[in-house]
Design a protein around this motif. Structure first.
Motif, PDB file in Angstrom:
ATOM      1  N   ARG A   5       0.930  -1.230   0.067  1.00 29.52           N
ATOM      2  CA  ARG A   5       0.048   0.006   0.046  1.00 29.52           C
ATOM      3  C   ARG A   5       0.753   1.286  -0.124  1.00 29.52           C
ATOM      4  O   ARG A   5       1.867   1.204   0.687  1.00 29.52           O
ATOM      5  N   VAL A   6       0.485   2.219  -0.478  1.00 30.62           N
ATOM      6  CA  VAL A   6       1.263   3.531  -0.690  1.00 30.62           C
ATOM      7  C   VAL A   6       0.314   4.576   0.063  1.00 30.62           C
ATOM      8  O   VAL A   6      -1.095   4.790  -0.012  1.00 30.62           O
ATOM      9  N   THR A   7       0.899   5.264   1.214  1.00 32.18           N
ATOM     10  CA  THR A   7       0.231   6.142   1.946  1.00 32.18           C
ATOM     11  C   THR A   7       0.012   7.658   1.077  1.00 32.18           C
ATOM     12  O   THR A   7       1.043   8.075   0.524  1.00 32.18           O
ATOM     13  N   LYS A   8      -1.148   8.017   0.983  1.00 31.07           N
ATOM     14  CA  LYS A   8      -1.500   9.165   0.202  1.00 31.07           C
ATOM     15  C   LYS A   8      -1.054  10.350   1.046  1.00 31.07           C
ATOM     16  O   LYS A   8      -1.274  10.543   2.430  1.00 31.07           O
ATOM     17  N   ARG A   9      -0.352  11.292   0.418  1.00 29.72           N
ATOM     18  CA  ARG A   9       0.004  12.521   1.118  1.00 29.72           C
ATOM     19  C   ARG A   9      -1.057  13.424   1.101  1.00 29.72           C
ATOM     20  O   ARG A   9      -1.812  13.662   0.367  1.00 29.72           O
ATOM     21  N   SER A  10      -0.907  13.938   2.370  1.00 28.44           N
ATOM     22  CA  SER A  10      -2.335  15.025   2.619  1.00 28.44           C
ATOM     23  C   SER A  10      -2.168  16.046   1.630  1.00 28.44           C
ATOM     24  O   SER A  10      -1.248  16.725   1.375  1.00 28.44           O
ATOM     25  N   SER A  11      -3.321  16.319   1.208  1.00 28.70           N
ATOM     26  CA  SER A  11      -3.486  17.607   0.361  1.00 28.70           C
ATOM     27  C   SER A  11      -3.229  19.121   0.864  1.00 28.70           C
ATOM     28  O   SER A  11      -3.115  20.062   0.523  1.00 28.70           O
ATOM     29  N   ASN A  12      -3.530  18.841   2.421  1.00 32.26           N
ATOM     30  CA  ASN A  12      -3.137  20.171   3.217  1.00 32.26           C
ATOM     31  C   ASN A  12      -2.314  19.846   4.178  1.00 32.26           C
ATOM     32  O   ASN A  12      -2.342  18.772   5.194  1.00 32.26           O
ATOM     33  N   ALA A  13      -1.247  20.725   4.492  1.00 31.45           N
ATOM     34  CA  ALA A  13      -0.272  20.538   5.612  1.00 31.45           C
ATOM     35  C   ALA A  13       0.027  21.802   6.590  1.00 31.45           C
ATOM     36  O   ALA A  13      -0.665  22.941   5.967  1.00 31.45           O
ATOM     37  N   GLY A  26      -2.522  15.944   8.145  1.00 34.27           N
ATOM     38  CA  GLY A  26      -3.715  16.571   7.771  1.00 34.27           C
ATOM     39  C   GLY A  26      -4.660  16.909   8.903  1.00 34.27           C
ATOM     40  O   GLY A  26      -5.620  17.583   8.561  1.00 34.27           O
ATOM     41  N   SER A  27      -4.681  16.145   9.943  1.00 34.45           N
ATOM     42  CA  SER A  27      -5.476  16.293  11.047  1.00 34.45           C
ATOM     43  C   SER A  27      -5.209  17.563  11.689  1.00 34.45           C
ATOM     44  O   SER A  27      -4.058  18.219  11.706  1.00 34.45           O
ATOM     45  N   GLN A  28      -6.260  18.178  12.512  1.00 33.77           N
ATOM     46  CA  GLN A  28      -6.029  19.271  13.431  1.00 33.77           C
ATOM     47  C   GLN A  28      -6.185  19.072  14.856  1.00 33.77           C
ATOM     48  O   GLN A  28      -7.265  18.587  15.300  1.00 33.77           O
ATOM     49  N   PRO A  29      -5.271  18.881  15.614  1.00 35.71           N
ATOM     50  CA  PRO A  29      -3.647  19.153  15.333  1.00 35.71           C
ATOM     51  C   PRO A  29      -3.205  17.802  14.511  1.00 35.71           C
ATOM     52  O   PRO A  29      -3.880  16.936  14.641  1.00 35.71           O
ATOM     53  N   CYS A  30      -1.857  17.848  13.704  1.00 33.25           N
ATOM     54  CA  CYS A  30      -1.398  16.785  12.942  1.00 33.25           C
ATOM     55  C   CYS A  30      -0.485  16.224  13.984  1.00 33.25           C
ATOM     56  O   CYS A  30      -0.703  16.352  15.182  1.00 33.25           O
TER      57      CYS A  30
END
Length: 689
Positions: A5-13, A26-30
């Motif tokens: 599996r390939v971890t998808k990079r978060s579209s928001n950092a 990408g979570s709040q907080p990361c």
């Protein structure tokens, strides 16, 4: 990954992960910020959006129109200032280097700027710094001041190692080295008036002043001064003791005593009797305005003598008075010869440029803003019978302009000019590079044992390398702080940017050059022990020599003897009676031992008060640097790429050869957006604000 599996990079950092160029959940907080217990901020400005190329071009055109409109509102003096460029050999004006008032002219560097980086010089950003002396007097730690820089480094190291604030009783402050024997009040008698020397002795003292100062500064007009001297010794001396000339005469005698009899009597500097008597006779400034040329020459003498005895604040005040009288007289303008006469215009030109140079140097040493912008100065270079004098004055002025530019850009307070300080460093180095070849060709240094060293050339080269150190040492301060806070990962961090390494190496090489020049002067008996500028040079460079191996001890393998040479120069000055050198050396020894404790983990003794406070009538006896950082590391580790020497960028050279314009520009041009972002990340991570 192991399961395919390939971890998808978060579209928001978040801001921190974006700056560190690491994956953000990408979570709040990361997850990264939560692990480190840091605040997690998401910036909507960082989100990528899709726009047309036409929209971007339209925005760029709007910005260009706004910038063009702002340029049209600039001062009418700016066009004349920026275009005047006459050959100094023909008596023309000096091409300006200070562009601080028109930052729009620096738009080329703006392309490299990252507006989100927030990078700033840690020596000038944030709240102003102050330090109180043991006597209760509070001192401002100026942004570009050498004195302040050393205290900031010493405070940083002391706080890190002892977990307490640096004790002020262990430091030397302004106006505490020497005692003038007078409290400055007209109603208080000063020391007894020394005997006026005989005519022959007076000529000897005047010639000493001319040899030591005449090539650098204009302190008196020789023909007029000597005519009055002849009249004074011809029987009219009693009538002249109430004149401005007599005050001037006493000041020249004070300098002469400082040069030929440098050893102090207790804590009284040489020539102090003549100096204090001149201050007691000094009239109200209104009287100086009546004879502005003589009045400004007197004020220059007072300012320079105060600087020699470490009364820096008083020196800066008097040169400021001289600047204002000179401007009121119009000396900063292109004075018309037809209306005022050739002799007056020439003398005013010599006075103005002396005031200008001293003001730039003293202001920088205080770490304060410059008092006048170069765009308002139109004074022509005076005519000299010797072309070398014309070229030396022109070079001296250019170096002073670079000092002012570094002060006004790299050390600007809180980013009033919207450029990062690393890109300001790039601009300053470009101007410095412009002088490298001219300085080497017009004022060559012959440091071989079989060759004589020109005192004038040595002074100009020392000023040049101090400009480089002034422009680049904020980086050393940054990385010293990182080194102390994160020693386990510091080398990996430092290796990330080769260009920043080169800037730091350039700073270290300039320190080596300064020590090499001063050592040559020392071997030929030309080391200056009364004027403060050789002492300032060795002080500035020794601080860098201490910080360099503290950042990376592996540097010690390449240059193991530079620190010993520096201390030898201090000892020479101390032996000649310079008490300021004694206390400067003692402070450097304290810094050396404290940095050693921070790096090695050993426990040095608490900082002791300088011997100055323990022996009020005697000289301190600096100890040998036997516990220095260089002596503590027995087998330094080899290194290859770390802090690679700058000259490897373009040809080979050694520390006896000054970097060429091309070599300096190679470093300056190598600075890119990545470097500003990288340094910004490091500073944010380690709270260097």
């Amino acid at each position: 990954m192991a399961d395919g599996r390939v971890t998808k990079r978060s579209s928001n950092a978040c801001v921190r992960c974006r700056r560190q160029k690491i994956k953000c959940s990408g979570s709040q907080p990361c997850d990264g910020c939560s692990k480190r217990k840091l605040s997690c901020v998401f910036n909507d400005r960082d989100q990528k959006i899709l726009v047309t190329r036409g929209y971007i071009l339209e925005l760029q055109q709007k910005i260009a129109r706004i910038e063009q409109s702002e340029k049209g509102q600039a001062s009418p003096f700016s066009s004349n200032f920026e275009t005047q460029h006459t050959d100094p050999k023909d008596g023309g004006s000096v091409p300006p280097l200070d562009r601080t008032a028109t930052p729009e002219d620096q738009d080329d560097s703006q392309e490299l700027e990252d507006p989100e980086s927030g990078l700033a010089n840690p020596l000038s950003n944030g709240p102003p710094a102050f330090m109180s002396a043991a006597n209760g007097r509070t001192f401002y730690l100026g942004t570009s001041s050498n004195w302040s820089f050393t205290r900031r480094v010493l405070s940083l190291a002391h706080q890190h190692f002892y977990q307490t604030a640096l004790p002020t009783e262990a430091l030397l402050f302004d106006e505490t080295t020497y005692q003038l024997g007078w409290n400055g009040l007209r109603t208080t008698p000063g020391p007894d008036m020394p005997i006026v020397p005989t005519r022959d002795h007076t000529m000897y003292l005047i010639n000493a002043v001319q040899f030591r100062c005449g090539q650098l500064y204009h302190l008196f007009e020789e023909s007029e001064f000597m005519n009055s001297l002849q009249q004074f010794y011809s029987g009219d001396g009693e009538d002249m003791t109430n004149s401005l000339w007599y005050i001037h005469f006493l000041l020249i005698l004070a300098f002469g005593k400082g040069f030929v009899q440098p050893k102090a009597q207790g804590r009284k500097p040489p020539g102090v009797g003549y100096f204090v008597r001149a201050l007691q006779l000094l009239p109200d400034p209104s009287a100086l305005y009546r004879d502005p040329m003589l009045g400004t020459e007197i004020l220059c003498c007072i300012a320079l003598y105060y600087q020699c005895v470490d009364y820096r604040t008083s020196a800066h005040n008097y040169i400021g008075q001289a600047m204002r009288i000179a401007m009121a007289q119009g000396m900063h303008t292109n004075m018309p010869v037809d209306d005022l006469g050739h002799e007056m215009v020439q003398r005013c030109g010599k006075i103005w440029w002396t005031i200008y140079i001293l003001d730039r140097e003293m202001t920088s040493l205080m770490g304060l803003p410059q008092t006048i912008n170069d765009r308002y100065i139109q004074t022509q270079i005076p005519e000299f019978a010797d072309a070398t004098e014309t070229m030396s004055l022109s070079m001296h002025i250019k170096l002073s302009q670079i000092i002012a530019e570094v002060n006004s850009t790299i050390y600007v307070i809180d980013g009033r000019i919207k450029r990062t300080f690393l890109l300001s460093t790039k601009s300053a180095l470009a101007n410095i590079a412009g002088l490298a070849d001219e300085l080497r060709q017009s004022f060559p240094l012959h440091l071989e044992p079989s060759s004589g060293v020109s005192r004038l050339s040595a002074y100009l080269h020392l000023q040049y390398h101090q400009c480089i150190i002034l422009a680049t040492r904020p980086l050393l301060f940054c990385f010293l702080k990182i080194r102390l806070e994160s020693p386990e990962c510091f080398l990996e961090t430092l290796n990330t940017s080769r260009n920043v390494q080169n800037l730091m190496q350039m700073c270290l090489e300039s320190a080596h050059h300064i020590i090499s020049i001063l050592s040559s002067l020392q071997s030929q008996g030309l080391l200056e022990t009364f004027l403060p500028f050789d002492l300032e040079s060795v002080f500035v460079s020794t601080v860098i020599l201490l910080i360099g191996p503290a950042i990376d001890p592996r540097l010690l393998e390449t240059h193991p003897t530079w620190l010993d040479k520096a201390y030898s120069i201090f000892d020479e000055m101390i032996g000649d009676g310079n008490q300021v050198a004694s206390f400067r050396r003692a402070e450097l020894q304290q810094l050396d031992e404290t940095l050693l404790g921070c790096i090695s983990g050993s426990q040095p003794g608490p900082l002791a008060a300088p011997a100055f406070y323990q022996q009020p009538d005697g000289l301190p006896h600096p100890s040998s640097p036997s516990t220095s950082i260089s002596a503590s590391i027995q087998q330094p580790v080899r290194y290859d790429a770390l802090l690679r020497p700058v000259h490897e960028l373009d040809g080979e050279c050694d520390f006896g050869t000054m970097l060429t314009s091309a070599e300096i520009m190679a470093v300056a041009d190598s600075i890119e957006t990545f470097d500003t972002e990288w340094v910004s990340n490091a500073m944010v991570e380690h709270s260097i604000w």
